[in-house]
Design a protein around this motif. Structure first.
Motif, PDB file in Angstrom:
ATOM      1  N   GLU A   1       0.820  -1.221   0.000  1.00 15.41           N
ATOM      2  CA  GLU A   1       0.000   0.000   0.000  1.00 15.41           C
ATOM      3  C   GLU A   1       0.849   1.265   0.000  1.00 15.41           C
ATOM      4  O   GLU A   1       0.424   2.302  -0.528  1.00 15.41           O
ATOM      5  N   SER A   2       2.051   1.193   0.571  1.00 11.21           N
ATOM      6  CA  SER A   2       2.869   2.393   0.712  1.00 11.21           C
ATOM      7  C   SER A   2       4.040   2.461  -0.267  1.00 11.21           C
ATOM      8  O   SER A   2       4.665   3.516  -0.402  1.00 11.21           O
ATOM      9  N   PHE A   3       4.344   1.362  -0.965  1.00 16.21           N
ATOM     10  CA  PHE A   3       5.488   1.362  -1.879  1.00 16.21           C
ATOM     11  C   PHE A   3       5.087   1.897  -3.248  1.00 16.21           C
ATOM     12  O   PHE A   3       4.123   1.440  -3.859  1.00 16.21           O
ATOM     13  N   ASP A   4       5.840   2.873  -3.718  1.00 19.68           N
ATOM     14  CA  ASP A   4       5.625   3.444  -5.040  1.00 19.68           C
ATOM     15  C   ASP A   4       6.314   2.564  -6.070  1.00 19.68           C
ATOM     16  O   ASP A   4       7.538   2.601  -6.215  1.00 19.68           O
ATOM     17  N   VAL A   5       5.536   1.775  -6.790  1.00 21.73           N
ATOM     18  CA  VAL A   5       6.106   0.801  -7.732  1.00 21.73           C
ATOM     19  C   VAL A   5       6.522   1.521  -9.018  1.00 21.73           C
ATOM     20  O   VAL A   5       5.845   1.472 -10.041  1.00 21.73           O
ATOM     21  N   ASP A   6       7.653   2.191  -8.931  1.00 21.68           N
ATOM     22  CA  ASP A   6       8.199   2.918 -10.072  1.00 21.68           C
ATOM     23  C   ASP A   6       9.546   2.290 -10.414  1.00 21.68           C
ATOM     24  O   ASP A   6      10.595   2.822 -10.090  1.00 21.68           O
ATOM     25  N   LEU A   7       9.502   1.142 -11.072  1.00 24.41           N
ATOM     26  CA  LEU A   7      10.711   0.366 -11.327  1.00 24.41           C
ATOM     27  C   LEU A   7      11.327   0.770 -12.660  1.00 24.41           C
ATOM     28  O   LEU A   7      11.368   0.014 -13.626  1.00 24.41           O
ATOM     29  N   ASP A   8      11.844   1.997 -12.698  1.00 18.84           N
ATOM     30  CA  ASP A   8      12.410   2.538 -13.924  1.00 18.84           C
ATOM     31  C   ASP A   8      13.932   2.477 -13.947  1.00 18.84           C
ATOM     32  O   ASP A   8      14.576   3.002 -14.860  1.00 18.84           O
ATOM     33  N   GLY A   9      14.514   1.822 -12.940  1.00 15.96           N
ATOM     34  CA  GLY A   9      15.972   1.726 -12.873  1.00 15.96           C
ATOM     35  C   GLY A   9      16.641   2.943 -12.285  1.00 15.96           C
ATOM     36  O   GLY A   9      17.866   2.971 -12.137  1.00 15.96           O
ATOM     37  N   ASN A  10      15.883   3.958 -11.927  1.00 13.10           N
ATOM     38  CA  ASN A  10      16.441   5.167 -11.318  1.00 13.10           C
ATOM     39  C   ASN A  10      16.464   4.971  -9.805  1.00 13.10           C
ATOM     40  O   ASN A  10      15.477   5.231  -9.119  1.00 13.10           O
ATOM     41  N   ILE A  11      17.583   4.514  -9.290  1.00 17.24           N
ATOM     42  CA  ILE A  11      17.711   4.174  -7.875  1.00 17.24           C
ATOM     43  C   ILE A  11      18.765   5.084  -7.266  1.00 17.24           C
ATOM     44  O   ILE A  11      19.964   4.849  -7.400  1.00 17.24           O
ATOM     45  N   ARG A  12      18.347   6.120  -6.601  1.00 24.52           N
ATOM     46  CA  ARG A  12      19.293   7.082  -6.038  1.00 24.52           C
ATOM     47  C   ARG A  12      19.947   6.544  -4.766  1.00 24.52           C
ATOM     48  O   ARG A  12      21.094   6.847  -4.473  1.00 24.52           O
ATOM     49  N   SER A  13      19.214   5.780  -3.986  1.00 25.20           N
ATOM     50  CA  SER A  13      19.769   5.162  -2.783  1.00 25.20           C
ATOM     51  C   SER A  13      18.847   4.011  -2.391  1.00 25.20           C
ATOM     52  O   SER A  13      17.766   3.838  -2.962  1.00 25.20           O
ATOM     53  N   GLN A  14      19.268   3.251  -1.374  1.00 25.44           N
ATOM     54  CA  GLN A  14      18.444   2.128  -0.930  1.00 25.44           C
ATOM     55  C   GLN A  14      17.136   2.595  -0.306  1.00 25.44           C
ATOM     56  O   GLN A  14      16.196   1.798  -0.154  1.00 25.44           O
ATOM     57  N   TRP A  15      17.050   3.878   0.034  1.00 24.53           N
ATOM     58  CA  TRP A  15      15.845   4.379   0.681  1.00 24.53           C
ATOM     59  C   TRP A  15      14.695   4.558  -0.307  1.00 24.53           C
ATOM     60  O   TRP A  15      13.594   4.940   0.095  1.00 24.53           O
ATOM     61  N   LYS A  16      14.927   4.250  -1.572  1.00 25.56           N
ATOM     62  CA  LYS A  16      13.804   4.121  -2.499  1.00 25.56           C
ATOM     63  C   LYS A  16      12.867   3.025  -2.011  1.00 25.56           C
ATOM     64  O   LYS A  16      11.674   3.045  -2.284  1.00 25.56           O
ATOM     65  N   TYR A  17      13.424   2.066  -1.272  1.00 28.04           N
ATOM     66  CA  TYR A  17      12.673   0.918  -0.763  1.00 28.04           C
ATOM     67  C   TYR A  17      12.360   1.074   0.722  1.00 28.04           C
ATOM     68  O   TYR A  17      12.260   0.080   1.455  1.00 28.04           O
TER      69      TYR A  17
END
Length: 417
Positions: free
Chosen positions: A48-64
């Motif tokens: 419910e809270s995770f933004d499923v934007d799996l575009d490969g743009n990962i600035r840090s682990q806090w995307k998760y």
């Protein structure tokens, strides 16, 4: 405190459950530190809270962050860990004879994979009101924890084996940690650290027993799932010391598969040095290994791994396996990775490359399969081993004739070097 997405802490041996809001390290129903705990999540809450934007743009682990076991009100202590590159490796692929990608976690802020866990540790310790944090380490976790402790304003006290590489001890000292070189092995330093924790109540960051540290490490699995979602590799390869890194990576990748974010999962290949083979021996039902670990790859020189159960479970669930490599193969892999792709890894970080070559020779990996190798530490962590792998500089006279004699064609038409 509030972590609605964390259901419980469950013992990996007996299933007993504990309150995740309390500082609990291991299940007291078992002797010593055998009762390792697992963080169990409510994935409905996470989804419910995770933004499923799996575009490969990962600035840090806090995307998760939705997946991480930190309180909603906690102030995150971060240096920008995670979000490391996944490199094509055409030259290494040609050298090995199999299609290889390299996940280079040596690019984390303190130069190692451990930063993923240290960020979680310091965030949780500070939110819990702890002033002192500790761990035992062969060097990388020490430097990592010291850096994040400095960032978070905590006192950091580190226990290291007396023969840890000087480069790795200099780093936590620069960060202001109190570094205690124990006259003994890593396992003796570890046992002392746990005893001190129980006596003084310091927050213990050791990923082998602190159940929340593996959860930071599992973000590498989330990242790999996102970075390879269009073509999941057949194999993902990690070196193994205590076992928590490969366990975390598998858990993260598996979670993304179970949530439907990726269609497949890879098989996990664990790589250990011949002189520190306890998890490999346990997985393959060999006799108990000698508790003394001896290998040039000090980051995985663990004689009594605390996360053997989790590591073996990751190998089994993924239909994977483990292999052993010699110190000579590890040093050769360190030089090969540098010469083919310009990636500078410490020995433990290069061990997966040696593991791929061994797995190919044993028929574990097939030449038509795809492989991701994880580099877990930067080469400057251990320059002595790097010199052993690559040799020393060539001494020449200070004139151009010395250069000509080295590079110009000789009388046979070939170059002199």
């Amino acid at each position: 405190m509030s972590m609605p997405h964390v259901r419980t802490l469950a013992c990996t041996l007996c299933g007993a459950e504990y309150d995740p809001e309390q500082v609990v390290y291991t299940c007291p129903e078992h002797d010593g530190l055998a009762g390792i705990l697992e963080v169990v999540y409510d994935y409905d809450v996470i989804a419910e809270s995770f933004d499923v934007d799996l575009d490969g743009n990962i600035r840090s682990q806090w995307k998760y962050e939705a997946f991480l076991p930190v309180d909603e009100e906690a102030e995150v202590v971060s240096l920008g860990e995670g979000g490391t590159d996944l490199f094509d490796a055409p030259n290494l692929s040609e050298s090995l004879g199999v299609d290889v990608l390299v996940k280079d976690d040596g690019r984390n802020p303190t130069g190692c994979f451990k930063d993923r866990a240290s960020s979680i540790a310091v965030t949780k310790a500070r939110h819990a009101g702890r002033d002192v944090i500790t761990c035992a380490s062969t060097g990388n976790a020490a430097a990592s924890l010291a850096g994040y402790s400095a960032r978070g304003g905590l006192d950091c006290r580190i226990f290291v084996p007396g023969e840890a590489p000087p480069e790795k001890l200099a780093q936590p000292l620069v960060y202001g940690a109190d570094v205690l070189a124990v006259e003994g092995t890593y396992d003796e330093a570890y046992d002392l650290c746990v005893e001190v924790t129980e006596s003084y109540g310091w927050y213990n960051r050791n990923a082998a027993i602190n159940p929340f540290q593996v959860e930071g490490k599992r973000t590498v699995g989330h990242e790999l799932a996102e970075q390879t979602r269009r073509e999941v590799p057949d194999w993902v390869v990690f070196s193994m010391g205590d076992g928590c890194t490969i366990a975390g990576a598998w858990k993260g990748f598996r979670e993304f598969h179970e949530l439907g974010y990726v269609e497949e999962v890879p098989r996990m290949l664990g790589v250990q040095a011949e002189g520190a083979a306890a998890i490999h021996d346990a997985f393959h039902d060999h006799a108990d290994a000698d508790a003394v670990a001896e290998t040039v790859a000090d980051s995985i020189a663990v004689g009594r791994p605390r996360n053997t159960v989790k590591a073996c479970r990751a190998l089994e669930e993924s239909d994977g396996t483990s292999v052993l490599v010699s110190d000579e193969e590890i040093l050769d892999a360190e030089a090969r990775l540098g010469r083919t792709e310009g990636i500078y890894a410490e020995p433990a970080g290069a061990a997966p490359v040696a593991g791929v070559e061994r797995a190919l020779a044993e028929g574990v990996i097939e030449p038509d399969e795809t492989v991701v190798v994880a580099v877990t530490g930067f080469g400057l962590k251990d320059s002595e081993s790097a010199r052993a792998a690559a040799g020393d500089a060539t001494s020449i006279a200070p004139d151009i004739e010395a250069v000509r004699s080295r590079y110009e064609p000789d009388e046979t038409g070939g170059t002199r070097v």
